[in-house]
Design an enzyme around this catalytic site. Structure first.
Site, PDB file in Angstrom:
ATOM      1  N   HIS A   1      29.481 -13.114  20.237  1.00 17.58           N
ATOM      2  CA  HIS A   1      30.852 -12.594  20.135  1.00 17.58           C
ATOM      3  C   HIS A   1      31.183 -11.847  21.417  1.00 17.58           C
ATOM      4  O   HIS A   1      30.396 -11.024  21.880  1.00 17.58           O
ATOM      5  CB  HIS A   1      30.940 -11.656  18.922  1.00 17.58           C
ATOM      6  CG  HIS A   1      32.332 -11.236  18.566  1.00 17.58           C
ATOM      7  ND1 HIS A   1      33.352 -12.131  18.362  1.00 17.58           N
ATOM      8  CD2 HIS A   1      32.877 -10.017  18.365  1.00 17.58           C
ATOM      9  CE1 HIS A   1      34.471 -11.477  18.052  1.00 17.58           C
ATOM     10  NE2 HIS A   1      34.206 -10.195  18.054  1.00 17.58           N
TER      11      HIS A   1
ATOM     12  N   MET B   1      54.656   9.615   0.315  1.00 15.22           N
ATOM     13  CA  MET B   1      53.630   8.676  -0.168  1.00 15.22           C
ATOM     14  C   MET B   1      54.249   7.339  -0.592  1.00 15.22           C
ATOM     15  O   MET B   1      53.688   6.274  -0.334  1.00 15.22           O
ATOM     16  CB  MET B   1      52.867   9.297  -1.345  1.00 15.22           C
ATOM     17  CG  MET B   1      51.643   8.481  -1.751  1.00 15.22           C
ATOM     18  SD  MET B   1      50.784   9.152  -3.181  1.00 15.22           S
ATOM     19  CE  MET B   1      50.104  10.663  -2.538  1.00 15.22           C
TER      20      MET B   1
ATOM     21  N   ARG C   1      36.020 -19.523  16.139  1.00 13.55           N
ATOM     22  CA  ARG C   1      36.346 -18.614  15.024  1.00 13.55           C
ATOM     23  C   ARG C   1      37.731 -18.040  15.303  1.00 13.55           C
ATOM     24  O   ARG C   1      37.898 -17.127  16.092  1.00 13.55           O
ATOM     25  CB  ARG C   1      35.301 -17.494  14.950  1.00 13.55           C
ATOM     26  CG  ARG C   1      33.861 -18.016  14.865  1.00 13.55           C
ATOM     27  CD  ARG C   1      32.863 -16.886  14.704  1.00 13.55           C
ATOM     28  NE  ARG C   1      32.931 -15.896  15.769  1.00 13.55           N
ATOM     29  CZ  ARG C   1      32.230 -15.934  16.904  1.00 13.55           C
ATOM     30  NH1 ARG C   1      31.390 -16.915  17.145  1.00 13.55           N
ATOM     31  NH2 ARG C   1      32.370 -14.975  17.808  1.00 13.55           N
TER      32      ARG C   1
ATOM     33  N   TYR D   1      59.946  16.313   3.144  1.00 12.32           N
ATOM     34  CA  TYR D   1      59.017  17.452   3.101  1.00 12.32           C
ATOM     35  C   TYR D   1      59.045  18.220   4.415  1.00 12.32           C
ATOM     36  O   TYR D   1      59.077  17.636   5.488  1.00 12.32           O
ATOM     37  CB  TYR D   1      57.588  16.953   2.864  1.00 12.32           C
ATOM     38  CG  TYR D   1      57.318  16.456   1.472  1.00 12.32           C
ATOM     39  CD1 TYR D   1      57.428  17.316   0.372  1.00 12.32           C
ATOM     40  CD2 TYR D   1      56.942  15.137   1.249  1.00 12.32           C
ATOM     41  CE1 TYR D   1      57.163  16.855  -0.907  1.00 12.32           C
ATOM     42  CE2 TYR D   1      56.668  14.673  -0.030  1.00 12.32           C
ATOM     43  CZ  TYR D   1      56.784  15.539  -1.113  1.00 12.32           C
ATOM     44  OH  TYR D   1      56.514  15.087  -2.370  1.00 12.32           O
TER      45      TYR D   1
ATOM     46  N   ARG E   1      26.889  -4.684  18.916  1.00 13.89           N
ATOM     47  CA  ARG E   1      27.199  -4.443  17.508  1.00 13.89           C
ATOM     48  C   ARG E   1      26.066  -4.971  16.634  1.00 13.89           C
ATOM     49  O   ARG E   1      25.211  -4.203  16.236  1.00 13.89           O
ATOM     50  CB  ARG E   1      28.547  -5.097  17.181  1.00 13.89           C
ATOM     51  CG  ARG E   1      29.077  -4.764  15.819  1.00 13.89           C
ATOM     52  CD  ARG E   1      30.534  -5.159  15.655  1.00 13.89           C
ATOM     53  NE  ARG E   1      30.769  -6.606  15.704  1.00 13.89           N
ATOM     54  CZ  ARG E   1      31.967  -7.166  15.564  1.00 13.89           C
ATOM     55  NH1 ARG E   1      33.027  -6.410  15.353  1.00 13.89           N
ATOM     56  NH2 ARG E   1      32.117  -8.471  15.626  1.00 13.89           N
TER      57      ARG E   1
ATOM     58  N   LYS F   1      38.662 -12.834   6.918  1.00 12.86           N
ATOM     59  CA  LYS F   1      38.089 -11.566   6.443  1.00 12.86           C
ATOM     60  C   LYS F   1      39.211 -10.563   6.164  1.00 12.86           C
ATOM     61  O   LYS F   1      40.352 -10.759   6.616  1.00 12.86           O
ATOM     62  CB  LYS F   1      37.127 -11.012   7.507  1.00 12.86           C
ATOM     63  CG  LYS F   1      37.786 -10.693   8.847  1.00 12.86           C
ATOM     64  CD  LYS F   1      36.731 -10.471   9.933  1.00 12.86           C
ATOM     65  CE  LYS F   1      37.397 -10.125  11.254  1.00 12.86           C
ATOM     66  NZ  LYS F   1      36.432 -10.146  12.372  1.00 12.86           N
TER      67      LYS F   1
HETATM   68  C1  LIG Z   1      36.851 -10.887  13.397  1.00 18.69           C
HETATM   69  C2  LIG Z   1      35.976 -11.790  14.181  1.00 18.69           C
HETATM   70  C3  LIG Z   1      36.500 -12.923  14.806  1.00 18.69           C
HETATM   71  C4  LIG Z   1      37.980 -13.217  14.882  1.00 18.69           C
HETATM   72  O1  LIG Z   1      38.542 -12.462  15.929  1.00 18.69           O
HETATM   73  P1  LIG Z   1      40.071 -12.637  16.337  1.00 18.69           P
HETATM   74  O2  LIG Z   1      40.209 -11.748  17.518  1.00 18.69           O
HETATM   75  O3  LIG Z   1      40.880 -12.158  15.181  1.00 18.69           O
HETATM   76  O4  LIG Z   1      40.276 -14.062  16.617  1.00 18.69           O
HETATM   77  C5  LIG Z   1      35.611 -13.798  15.398  1.00 18.69           C
HETATM   78  N1  LIG Z   1      34.285 -13.556  15.411  1.00 18.69           N
HETATM   79  C6  LIG Z   1      33.747 -12.453  14.847  1.00 18.69           C
HETATM   80  C7  LIG Z   1      32.281 -12.239  14.909  1.00 18.69           C
HETATM   81  C8  LIG Z   1      34.578 -11.526  14.235  1.00 18.69           C
HETATM   82  O5  LIG Z   1      34.047 -10.425  13.686  1.00 18.69           O
END
Ligand SMILES: *Cc1c(COP(=O)(O)O)cnc(C)c1O
Length: 373
Positions: free
Chosen positions: A170, A316, A223, A268, A140, A40
């Site tokens: 999660h 910038m 994941r 600046y 969440r 992502k």
């Molecule tokens: C982003 C995300 C992950 C990955 O998390 P990491 O800490 O980068 O491994 C896994 N599961 C969900 C639902 C996430 O949103």
């Protein structure tokens, strides 16, 4: 946004490091378990497609994204493995989800009912693949009780236009030393899994932190995100189970080197004044529009392995450093990474910005060109 392909500021991505981080983790997994690479947010800034291809070489068998568009990007790049969208996609887009053969997260009964209705009105050529998300304590998205999650499972199973592909949760504190809250979440998820009418193809709970430090968590898929990029999910709190190899370096070149006399101002607001009799000042072609933020003032970069303080306000597009000696225009500058044995890590940048390295890598803007090694 265009990226600056005609300037020396570059994010250098080590694709081999990504593959190795993945293959080390895959080697630790039980044989029947799979690793989905989380790509992502443009692969946490590393480039979604390039990261996905590198992760696949290391043994990843699927991918996770957050947005529908991110899933489409991977499909259009020719990636054919399963792709799960972890975020909530508005139900009006389910025809696109199916067309691109993506899997989607269902987090509420209302969403499932909307999807059912849309599928009834406009039948699609293939089933909508669904992963039920259980909120065991992240607060969440997801079903917040076992009862509601099991009802969602029934809703999906009883609809021939839907395929029940997975169930997941999660963890909020998998990167913490104290495992009490983690264990509570894990327990709730285990109880729900025990009550499932059948096993879906994927059951998953582990992010990087859980994969590293709680490998016994339930599921047959992980994941894997931040650790794949070679960064410790806990920052500095817990040592890595095995050495992770950082995949991203940030380099540029000095575009002007000049000697300024005592009393001269830099940047600046003239927040820096030359105090010595003379100082060598170098200008770098990177600034806050690149994600090299104003709070980097006071930190340092490496030139020929030597620390050079960032002085004056970060602009910038440019910022200035104090050099210990004359070096020619065009000399390489390391903002993150290694220079002659000296290293600046993402964690050090994160500390300077009072944040976490996840945010640092995501903040580098599209304007910085990514170079793949
Ligand atoms: C982003 C995300 C992950 C990955 O998390 P990491 O800490 O980068 O491994 C896994 N599961 C969900 C639902 C996430 O949103």
């Amino acid at each position: 946004m265009v990226s600056g392909s005609h300037r020396p500021t570059k994010l250098i991505i080590d694709t081999q490091a990504i593959s190795e981080n993945v293959s080390q983790e895959v080697a630790r997994l039980p044989k029947e378990s799979e690793l989905f690479a989380v790509v992502k947010a443009n692969g946490y800034g590393h480039g979604a497609v390039q990261t996905a291809l590198s992760a696949r070489r290391g043994g990843a068998t699927g991918f996770c994204v957050s947005l529908l568009d991110e899933g489409i990007e991977l499909r259009e790049a020719g990636i054919t493995e399963p792709i799960l969208i972890l975020g909530v996609v508005e139900s009006m887009y389910i025809d696109l989800i199916v067309r691109y053969e993506l899997s989607v997260t269902a987090a509420t009964q209302e969403w499932l009912e909307e999807a059912q209705q849309i599928l009834a009105e406009k039948p699609l050529a293939q089933q909508l693949k669904i992963h039920i998300k259980v909120d065991t304590g992240m607060g969440r998205i997801g079903f917040t009780s076992g009862k509601s999650a099991l009802l969602a499972v029934e809703t999906v199973r009883s609809n021939p236009a839907m395929e029940w592909e997975g169930i997941f949760t999660h963890f909020a504190t998998a990167d913490a030393i104290d495992a009490e809250y983690f264990t509570k979440q894990e327990q709730m998820f285990k109880e729900i899994i025990q009550q499932l009418p059948e096993q879906p193809r994927y059951i998953h709970s582990e992010n990087s932190a859980a994969a590293l430090w709680h490998p016994e968590s339930p599921g047959n898929m992980i994941r894997f995100g931040i650790a794949m990029y070679g960064l410790n999910p806990s920052g500095r709190a817990i040592t890595e189970t095995y050495p992770l190899k950082p995949a991203m370096q940030l380099k540029t070149k000095l575009i002007q080197v000049k000697e300024l006399p005592q009393g001269a101002g830099v940047g600046y607001g003239k927040t820096y004044t030359v105090s010595a009799e003379k100082e060598w000042i170098g200008t770098l072609p990177i600034g806050y529009a690149d994600g090299w933020l104003r709070h980097m003032q006071g930190f340092y970069v490496l030139v020929n392995g030597k620390k050079c303080e960032i002085i004056g306000r970060v602009c910038m597009d440019q910022c200035m450093v104090r050099l210990p000696e004359y070096v020619p225009d065009g000399t390489e500058v390391t903002l993150v990474g290694e220079s002659q044995g000296e290293v600046i890590t993402m964690q050090m940048v994160a500390d300077q910005l009072s944040t976490i390295h996840y945010e640092v890598v995501c903040t580098f803007s599209q304007r910085i060109q990514r170079e793949y090694k």
